[in-house]
Design a protein around this motif. Sequence first.
Motif, PDB file in Angstrom:
ATOM      1  N   ALA A  34       0.690  -1.725   0.327  1.00 28.54           N
ATOM      2  CA  ALA A  34      -0.092  -0.229  -0.042  1.00 28.54           C
ATOM      3  C   ALA A  34       0.609   1.201   0.216  1.00 28.54           C
ATOM      4  O   ALA A  34       0.743   2.318  -0.051  1.00 28.54           O
ATOM      5  N   LYS A  35       2.092   1.077   0.640  1.00 27.52           N
ATOM      6  CA  LYS A  35       3.061   1.960   0.650  1.00 27.52           C
ATOM      7  C   LYS A  35       3.906   1.423   0.564  1.00 27.52           C
ATOM      8  O   LYS A  35       5.249   1.875   1.543  1.00 27.52           O
ATOM      9  N   PRO A  36       4.809   1.429  -1.374  1.00 24.37           N
ATOM     10  CA  PRO A  36       5.643   0.766  -1.568  1.00 24.37           C
ATOM     11  C   PRO A  36       7.393   1.389  -0.532  1.00 24.37           C
ATOM     12  O   PRO A  36       7.706   0.317  -0.702  1.00 24.37           O
ATOM     13  N   ASP A  37       7.463   2.637  -0.274  1.00 24.04           N
ATOM     14  CA  ASP A  37       9.031   3.998  -0.494  1.00 24.04           C
ATOM     15  C   ASP A  37       8.792   2.574   1.113  1.00 24.04           C
ATOM     16  O   ASP A  37      10.397   2.247   0.905  1.00 24.04           O
ATOM     17  N   ALA A  38       7.931   2.199   1.935  1.00 21.35           N
ATOM     18  CA  ALA A  38       8.623   2.079   3.482  1.00 21.35           C
ATOM     19  C   ALA A  38       8.814   0.783   3.266  1.00 21.35           C
ATOM     20  O   ALA A  38       9.156   0.445   4.441  1.00 21.35           O
TER      21      ALA A  38
END
Length: 339
Positions: free
Chosen positions: A119-123
Amino acid sequence: MDRSSHTRSRRIAPFVAVAAAAALTLAGCSSGSGGKEAEEGGADASAGKANTPRMKVALVTHQAPGDTFWDIVRKGAEAAAAKDNIDLVYSADPNAGNQATLVQNAIDQKVDGIAVTLAKPDALKEAIAKANAAGIPVVGLNSGLSDWKDLDLLEFFGQDESVAGEAFGKKLNEVGAKNAVCVVHEQGNVGLTQRCDGVKETFEGETQILNVNGTDMPSVKSTITAKLKQDSAIDYVVTLGAPFAPTAVQSVGDAGSKAKVATFDLNKELTKAIEAGDIQFAVDQQPYLQGYLAVDGLWLYKNNGNYSGGGEQPVLTGPAFVDKSNVDAVSEYAAKGTR
């Protein structure tokens, strides 16, 4: 097969996933949530059990407390685990940093494979890189279709959210909508953003965005109610998850609005609401299939070197529309919690 060899091989000669052997017999699997053992699932699915060595697979999602969508994903994963002789460990956290920690926990447990939502790929980037470095294959599901290849995942199972949003916008045109509000229940979730952006791309009317706190349903209800009271021109409320659609129906009533409600995603309660005419239609991305294919894909890779899409293309599980014309065809399965 280690991670480096899979990366080299998929550049040279991509494989296509094959079906599991038919002459297998039924058995159960164990699963866990947050490191604790949970009830066995998927035992009622029509599947056999592989005689391959026992594997341990971690399924790590961004499920928020009370979001029943993920129960369906998990049932699919458990059914595949039962068939494939897999010890499935499930954990979830809607906070992306905490989800990354759960991935690290799976690495520390030396699992044989990880299935993760993005859902929040960078993390998740650093944690996934560590899994790859440790030789643990990682597959994506549900969220992150635009990012799975950049993060060097083995394969991806889910819905193209932009395509689903665009199809939703066209459906709104067909039903004569003029002014829709798209209710985002988790800010920063790329999949939800893509859904609303897709709706705006094809919907010929006005599309407004309304952010709500999806972890606080009374707040969701009051926020939608206030918006409908503020703007009486809104004729369609678009929710981005099945649990929020019935709440939106309540908001419509509380606001004295004539707006109709349609949604992304499906569950048992929603099929009943479609049958009753309270919800106009829903987009089904088949979450059961996402969980099933992600776990089964790791088994296929471990035991036969297969990966769906050859490492180049995702496996799409949606979108498909469910409305009064076809809800009877899926309601039986929704009642079992698998659609």
